[in-house]
Design an enzyme around this catalytic site. Sequence first.
Site, PDB file in Angstrom:
ATOM      1  N   LEU A 271       0.116   7.606  -6.556  1.00  0.00           N
ATOM      2  CA  LEU A 271       0.314   6.908  -5.292  1.00  0.00           C
ATOM      3  C   LEU A 271      -0.471   7.490  -4.118  1.00  0.00           C
ATOM      4  O   LEU A 271      -0.368   6.992  -3.004  1.00  0.00           O
ATOM      5  CB  LEU A 271       1.798   6.788  -4.930  1.00  0.00           C
ATOM      6  CG  LEU A 271       2.709   6.241  -6.038  1.00  0.00           C
ATOM      7  CD1 LEU A 271       4.159   6.220  -5.561  1.00  0.00           C
ATOM      8  CD2 LEU A 271       2.273   4.873  -6.514  1.00  0.00           C
ATOM      9  N   CYS A 272      -1.249   8.542  -4.316  1.00  0.00           N
ATOM     10  CA  CYS A 272      -2.123   9.050  -3.257  1.00  0.00           C
ATOM     11  C   CYS A 272      -3.333   8.135  -3.124  1.00  0.00           C
ATOM     12  O   CYS A 272      -3.878   7.661  -4.126  1.00  0.00           O
ATOM     13  CB  CYS A 272      -2.620  10.461  -3.578  1.00  0.00           C
ATOM     14  SG  CYS A 272      -1.490  11.755  -3.106  1.00  0.00           S
ATOM     15  N   HIS A 273      -3.742   7.918  -1.889  1.00  0.00           N
ATOM     16  CA  HIS A 273      -4.935   7.109  -1.643  1.00  0.00           C
ATOM     17  C   HIS A 273      -6.189   7.932  -1.922  1.00  0.00           C
ATOM     18  O   HIS A 273      -6.225   9.121  -1.585  1.00  0.00           O
ATOM     19  CB  HIS A 273      -4.979   6.654  -0.183  1.00  0.00           C
ATOM     20  CG  HIS A 273      -3.905   5.690   0.173  1.00  0.00           C
ATOM     21  ND1 HIS A 273      -2.649   6.098   0.554  1.00  0.00           N
ATOM     22  CD2 HIS A 273      -3.892   4.335   0.198  1.00  0.00           C
ATOM     23  CE1 HIS A 273      -1.908   5.035   0.806  1.00  0.00           C
ATOM     24  NE2 HIS A 273      -2.633   3.950   0.599  1.00  0.00           N
TER      25      HIS A 273
ATOM     26  N   MET B 280      -1.879  16.365   1.039  1.00  0.00           N
ATOM     27  CA  MET B 280      -1.863  16.552  -0.418  1.00  0.00           C
ATOM     28  C   MET B 280      -3.185  17.128  -0.911  1.00  0.00           C
ATOM     29  O   MET B 280      -3.210  17.934  -1.850  1.00  0.00           O
ATOM     30  CB  MET B 280      -1.547  15.236  -1.129  1.00  0.00           C
ATOM     31  CG  MET B 280      -0.137  14.737  -0.880  1.00  0.00           C
ATOM     32  SD  MET B 280       1.150  15.985  -1.146  1.00  0.00           S
ATOM     33  CE  MET B 280       0.886  16.422  -2.839  1.00  0.00           C
ATOM     34  N   GLU B 281      -4.273  16.766  -0.267  1.00  0.00           N
ATOM     35  CA  GLU B 281      -5.577  17.309  -0.655  1.00  0.00           C
ATOM     36  C   GLU B 281      -5.642  18.803  -0.369  1.00  0.00           C
ATOM     37  O   GLU B 281      -6.134  19.587  -1.188  1.00  0.00           O
ATOM     38  CB  GLU B 281      -6.691  16.553   0.070  1.00  0.00           C
ATOM     39  CG  GLU B 281      -6.928  15.150  -0.460  1.00  0.00           C
ATOM     40  CD  GLU B 281      -5.828  14.131  -0.156  1.00  0.00           C
ATOM     41  OE1 GLU B 281      -5.818  13.060  -0.790  1.00  0.00           O
ATOM     42  OE2 GLU B 281      -4.967  14.386   0.722  1.00  0.00           O
TER      43      GLU B 281
ATOM     44  N   ASP C 177      -6.316  31.232 -14.676  1.00  0.00           N
ATOM     45  CA  ASP C 177      -7.030  30.897 -15.906  1.00  0.00           C
ATOM     46  C   ASP C 177      -8.110  31.917 -16.229  1.00  0.00           C
ATOM     47  O   ASP C 177      -8.243  32.344 -17.373  1.00  0.00           O
ATOM     48  CB  ASP C 177      -7.642  29.501 -15.793  1.00  0.00           C
ATOM     49  CG  ASP C 177      -8.372  29.100 -17.054  1.00  0.00           C
ATOM     50  OD1 ASP C 177      -7.779  29.194 -18.155  1.00  0.00           O
ATOM     51  OD2 ASP C 177      -9.555  28.701 -16.959  1.00  0.00           O
TER      52      ASP C 177
END
Length: 158
Positions: A76-78, A114-115, A129
């Site tokens: 749902l993120c653009h 969010m980014e 990692d």
Amino acid sequence: MSNSFTHINADGNAHMVDVTEKSVTEREARAEAFIEMAPDTLQMIISGSHHKGDVFATARIAGIMAAKNTSALIPLCHPLMLTKVEVELEAQPEHNRVRITSLCKLSGKTGVEMEALTAASVAALTIYDMCKAVQKDMHITGVRLLEKRGGKSGHFKV
């Protein structure tokens, strides 16, 4: 703080928010994350003696790539046309950790929180990692939004 969830429609179903009518404004978000590790692991990163190469350079690139691909990772993120992404890594030997900060900017109709969070998180995951063969019990902590500017909700700062 609003109690309505914009990603849930009247029927209770998830949907992508329509931002068509929103104004284009300058938007910016900053986030951070930490990865805690043994002193020897941190020293290996700082000294550049890791057999996989430059851990900070790899984590920085991974964070930038993650920010650019957030809409493919978070439902749902653009998809956004980011104009700036920065990922900074700071060794903090006194705390046996690395502090990761990110900055995302654009002129657009929706925020970049969010980014920024994704950039910091993926940079931390990349450090994990690259170093997991040396140490498996590293801890990623403190992932949070530090600041956001722009848009209807205005300025937020921790």
